[in-house]
Design an enzyme around this catalytic site. Structure first.
Site, PDB file in Angstrom:
ATOM      1  CD  GLU A 123     129.868  68.796   2.026  1.00 18.22           C
ATOM      2  OE1 GLU A 123     128.647  68.777   2.029  1.00 18.22           O
ATOM      3  OE2 GLU A 123     130.575  67.994   1.399  1.00 18.22           O
ATOM      4  CE  LYS A 125     128.091  69.255  12.139  1.00 19.15           C
ATOM      5  NZ  LYS A 125     126.780  69.451  12.721  1.00 19.15           N
ATOM      6  CG  ASP A 127     121.926  74.075  12.989  1.00 15.38           C
ATOM      7  OD1 ASP A 127     121.945  72.894  13.368  1.00 15.38           O
ATOM      8  OD2 ASP A 127     121.892  75.049  13.759  1.00 15.38           O
ATOM      9  CE1 TYR A 235     125.501  64.335   5.241  1.00 12.84           C
ATOM     10  CE2 TYR A 235     124.453  66.492   5.130  1.00 12.84           C
ATOM     11  CZ  TYR A 235     124.607  65.263   5.750  1.00 12.84           C
ATOM     12  OH  TYR A 235     123.875  64.972   6.860  1.00 12.84           O
ATOM     13  CE  LYS A 324     128.952  72.531  15.896  1.00 12.82           C
ATOM     14  NZ  LYS A 324     128.383  71.545  16.791  1.00 12.82           N
ATOM     15  CB  CYS A 418     109.508 106.238  35.242  1.00 16.78           C
ATOM     16  SG  CYS A 418     111.235 106.421  34.755  1.00 16.78           S
ATOM     17  CB  CYS A 421     111.726 110.346  36.890  1.00 21.08           C
ATOM     18  SG  CYS A 421     110.388 109.943  35.769  1.00 21.08           S
ATOM     19  CB  CYS A 436     109.084 107.139  31.595  1.00 18.66           C
ATOM     20  SG  CYS A 436     109.326 108.656  32.523  1.00 18.66           S
ATOM     21  CB  CYS A 442     112.315 110.998  33.100  1.00 17.11           C
ATOM     22  SG  CYS A 442     113.145 109.418  33.263  1.00 17.11           S
TER      23      CYS A 442
HETATM   24  S1  IVH Z   1     128.880  64.363   6.643  1.00 18.15           S
HETATM   25  C1  IVH Z   1     130.241  60.339   7.404  1.00 18.15           C
HETATM   26  N1  IVH Z   1     128.410  66.790   5.817  1.00 18.15           N
HETATM   27  O1  IVH Z   1     126.183  66.854  10.896  1.00 18.15           O
HETATM   28  C2  IVH Z   1     129.865  61.726   7.298  1.00 18.15           C
HETATM   29  N2  IVH Z   1     127.281  66.026   7.766  1.00 18.15           N
HETATM   30  O2  IVH Z   1     127.404  66.039  13.418  1.00 18.15           O
HETATM   31  C3  IVH Z   1     128.520  61.979   7.786  1.00 18.15           C
HETATM   32  N3  IVH Z   1     125.732  67.640   8.704  1.00 18.15           N
HETATM   33  O3  IVH Z   1     124.505  63.820  11.261  1.00 18.15           O
HETATM   34  C4  IVH Z   1     128.091  63.354   7.810  1.00 18.15           C
HETATM   35  N4  IVH Z   1     126.053  69.218   7.211  1.00 18.15           N
HETATM   36  O4  IVH Z   1     123.300  65.749  10.095  1.00 18.15           O
HETATM   37  C5  IVH Z   1     128.144  65.860   6.746  1.00 18.15           C
HETATM   38  N5  IVH Z   1     128.040  68.889   4.933  1.00 18.15           N
HETATM   39  C6  IVH Z   1     127.771  67.971   5.849  1.00 18.15           C
HETATM   40  C7  IVH Z   1     126.857  68.181   6.900  1.00 18.15           C
HETATM   41  C8  IVH Z   1     126.649  67.187   7.841  1.00 18.15           C
HETATM   42  C9  IVH Z   1     125.393  68.866   8.297  1.00 18.15           C
HETATM   43  C10 IVH Z   1     125.203  66.999   9.917  1.00 18.15           C
HETATM   44  C11 IVH Z   1     124.634  65.635   9.701  1.00 18.15           C
HETATM   45  C12 IVH Z   1     125.348  64.749  10.680  1.00 18.15           C
HETATM   46  C13 IVH Z   1     125.852  65.719  11.671  1.00 18.15           C
HETATM   47  C14 IVH Z   1     127.068  65.209  12.382  1.00 18.15           C
END
Ligand code: IVH
Length: 682
Positions: A123, A125, A127, A235, A324, A418, A421, A436, A442
């Site tokens: 899934e 990650k 932010d 999640y 990442k 400028c 020029c 300018c 120029c």
């Molecule tokens: S799982 C045991 N799933 O990433 C598993 N974390 O670097 C615990 N995060 O503190 C986390 N999306 O804030 C998981 N799909 C996702 C995530 C996720 C973002 C963040 C979360 C965690 C941090 C770890």
């Protein structure tokens, strides 16, 4: 008498029933909107239902329940956040930055479980910020931040204000205690809106959606947090008590979804290493089209037994890994701040940087936009800065790391002359852009103007590259675009990187380019604010240069898509004797185009529509398709947004296609485009 009073309790009971029904209806709509992403009613109908419920509850306060949809906001501000200990610690994740590291993770998982191949849940990650939600008997009772993983802060009131977090779970078959982990985040649109508001109120801007989400969740007044349009994806599960918990991660996500908790729609099961890597590439391609920020993908071993067998090391599970994406933000040092002079004279400050790898490419320059941006950032030579490059956008300086500012730096002073020029500099009407005043005197403006004049979509002078233009201007041989047509093959051949043959070819292509169209000619002139599409519209509207040149601002404003600003620029351009002389000289050198009667604006399916082309079309080149669409009255744009009306897709369409699909924009193929043009809208 008593018989008269009897109906009252029945009426109250009816009301209670009515209120319950309405709440259930509202919760159903909430679920459809946030979990199924398939709303049934408009936002305003939804708001209407909430208002009816509020009214009924105000007449019968005895029926208000803590988790009624009307009770998300309104609590008094807190003095501070209480601490909450996590019964089950909130773990973090190990990071992988390469396929190799993912391969090693997969090998360790296979060895640790004795399996040949592992089924993972992958899934995005998100932010944002991790939070832990506790539901008891299906009711949301507590929400806490991650903190140090063992102790977090009680942010229950703020989390209650997030509309995608259910206040009560849907199913009758919920665990007695369910502790869910997930990410609170701010969608990009909400972030932009917030920063616009902050700006209007002269308050501090947030650097990115993550900071904005963190800042919002830490508001002591939950009414403020409620304004911030946060959202949530679940999640993981920390505690599941009172019933059997699912045996796999994917089943667990399914159950959470049934309970009414939002799950990321891109989460899915992937088998083995290659499927993980394929998932990574797929999500990376979607990244810019998503309306929330992600910084990678996460792989989790799906079988809970296998997870237990693998266990955790220090504070991260061995059964999960974050893969990442290349960072979109990096830190580097500003070596110098220089000013670039553009075609229209605009002075753009540019930061020269120690090279860094960011957003997947090496970057050594970043734009500082304009004088007020430098002032706002207070960026100086020698500063350590955060730079950002997302997708195809130009890298920019986001902020200065003030703690690392060396001694003795000086504020950047924007030049009043400028740098190329020496002409004076004046600010435009808004005061943001400084230009300018030198015009074609120029050399920087002259070079850029000549490059623009000869470019493919303008006069299309093949073989006249940037290096040649620079030499011609530096040697004083070209002072206006018209001078290009008076050069001889011998003169071209004398330039660096030019042989006799290429000089002759260049003369031939100058000859060909003389015969052009009015639209191309107008675009080539480089009138401020007149891009290719406007040039086309002007050419169609007036049909002849003789009719356009004397047009008043008022009559220019009657042209489709020409507003007062553009009209004034066009008028100003043709009023300058210098520009009139260049036009005369070009005509004297034989630049010509077929005269046409002024046409009416097209009224077909594409008239006035914004269209984006992506991928390789079977018959037309990009340029041909563009021109064809412009002739149909369309505005052809380079990027997909909610304002796009059509996307014309060929093979290998890429992320524009994905974005169009995600925004529900009509995607058609080349043959459908041609077929549609036959039809006229009513
Ligand atoms: S799982 C045991 N799933 O990433 C598993 N974390 O670097 C615990 N995060 O503190 C986390 N999306 O804030 C998981 N799909 C996702 C995530 C996720 C973002 C963040 C979360 C965690 C941090 C770890």
């Amino acid at each position: 008498m008593s018989s008269k009073k009897k109906p009252a309790p029945a009426k109250a009971k009816d009301r209670a029933g009515q209120i319950d029904k309405l709440r259930a209806e509202i919760e159903e709509h909430n679920y459809r909107y946030h979990v199924l992403d398939d709303p049934f009613i408009s936002d305003s109908r939804y708001d209407g239902l909430i208002r009816v419920l509020e009214k009924l509850e105000s007449e019968h306060p005895e029926f208000i329940t803590a988790n009624s949809p009307t009770q998300r906001v309104g609590a008094a501000p807190l003095g501070r956040f209480e601490s909450i200990d996590h019964r089950v610690p909130m773990l973090s994740l190990n990071n992988a930055f390469s396929s190799q590291e993912v391969a090693e993770f997969d090998r360790r998982c296979r060895e640790g479980t004795g399996r040949e191949s592992i089924s993972y849940v992958a899934e995005p990650k998100i932010d944002g910020l991790a939070v832990s939600l506790t539901y008891e008997h299906g009711q949301l009772t507590r929400a806490a931040t991650r903190g140090d993983g063992r102790t977090g802060e009680d942010v229950t009131l703020n989390v209650r204000s997030i509309s995608s977090v259910p206040l009560q779970l849907r199913s009758d078959d919920v665990p007695l205690v369910l502790n869910v982990r997930g990410e609170v985040f701010m969608p990009v649109a909400g972030f932009q809106m917030l920063n616009e508001q902050q700006n209007a109120r002269d308050e501090k801007l947030y650097v990115n959606p993550r900071n904005a989400a963190a800042g919002s969740l830490r508001q002591l007044d939950s009414n403020v947090c409620a304004q911030r349009r946060l959202s949530f994806f679940s999640y993981a599960v920390g505690i599941w008590e009172g019933s059997d918990s699912p045996a796999t991660q994917i089943q667990m996500l399914e159950r959470l979804r049934e309970f009414g908790l939002p799950i990321n729609p891109l989460a899915r099961e992937v088998d083995g290493l290659n499927a993980c890597l394929e998932y990574y590439r797929e999500v990376l391609a979607l990244r810019d089209a998503l309306d929330y920020e992600i910084d990678g993908v996460v792989y989790k071993v799906s079988s809970v037994d296998d997870q237990q067998a693998l266990g955790s090391v220090s504070r991260a599970p061995r059964w999960a890994m974050a893969h990442k994406f290349p960072a979109e933000e990096e830190i580097t040092v500003v070596k110098a701040i220089e000013i670039q002079v553009g075609r229209t004279g605009a002075l753009t400050p540019v930061a020269r940087l120690d090279s860094v790898f960011v957003g997947g490419v090496t970057v050594s320059n970043a734009t500082l936009h304009n004088a007020s941006e430098i002032e706002r950032l207070d960026v100086r030579k020698g500063d350590t800065v955060v730079i950002r490059r997302a997708g195809d956008v130009i890298p920019e300086v986001v902020s200065v790391v003030f703690d690392q500012r060396p001694r003795g730096t000086r504020r950047f002073i924007f030049p009043t002359e400028c740098p190329v020029c020496g002409s004076g500099v004046s600010a435009d009407e808004g005061g943001v852009i400084r230009r300018c005043d030198g015009g074609l005197v120029c050399s920087a403006q002259l070079k850029e103007s000549i490059k623009h004049f000869s470019s493919r979509l303008a006069m299309d002078i093949e073989g006249l590259g940037a290096k040649l233009v620079e030499q011609l201007v530096d040697r004083g041989r070209v002072k206006t675009p018209a001078d290009l047509f008076s050069l001889s093959a011998t003169e071209f051949a004398a330039l660096e990187r030019m042989g006799r043959k290429s000089a002759e070819n260049l003369i031939a292509s100058l000859e060909t380019s003389r015969r052009t169209t009015l639209a191309r000619f107008l675009f080539a002139l480089g009138i401020p604010q007149v891009g290719e599409a406007t040039a086309q519209t002007l050419a169609q509207h007036f049909g002849a240069l003789e009719r356009l040149m004397p047009a008043t601002v008022e009559s220019l404003e009657t042209v489709a898509d020409v507003g007062p600003v553009v009209a004034r620029e066009i008028r100003r351009f043709f009023d300058q004797p210098h520009n009139q002389r260049v036009i005369e000289a070009l005509r004297r050198h034989g630049v010509n185009w077929p005269e046409e009667a002024p046409t009416v604006v097209p009224d077909g399916v594409f008239a006035g529509k914004t269209v984006v082309i992506t991928g390789t079309l079977p018959n037309l080149s990009r340029d041909q398709a563009r021109r064809w669409l412009i002739e149909q009255g369309a505005k052809v744009s380079g990027s997909v947004s909610s304002r796009t009306d059509f996307v014309i897709a060929g093979t290998d369409p890429g992320s524009k296609y994905d974005k169009a699909v995600s925004l529900g924009i009509e995607v058609i193929e080349e043959h459908e485009m041609k077929a549609l043009a036959g039809k006229v809208t009513d």
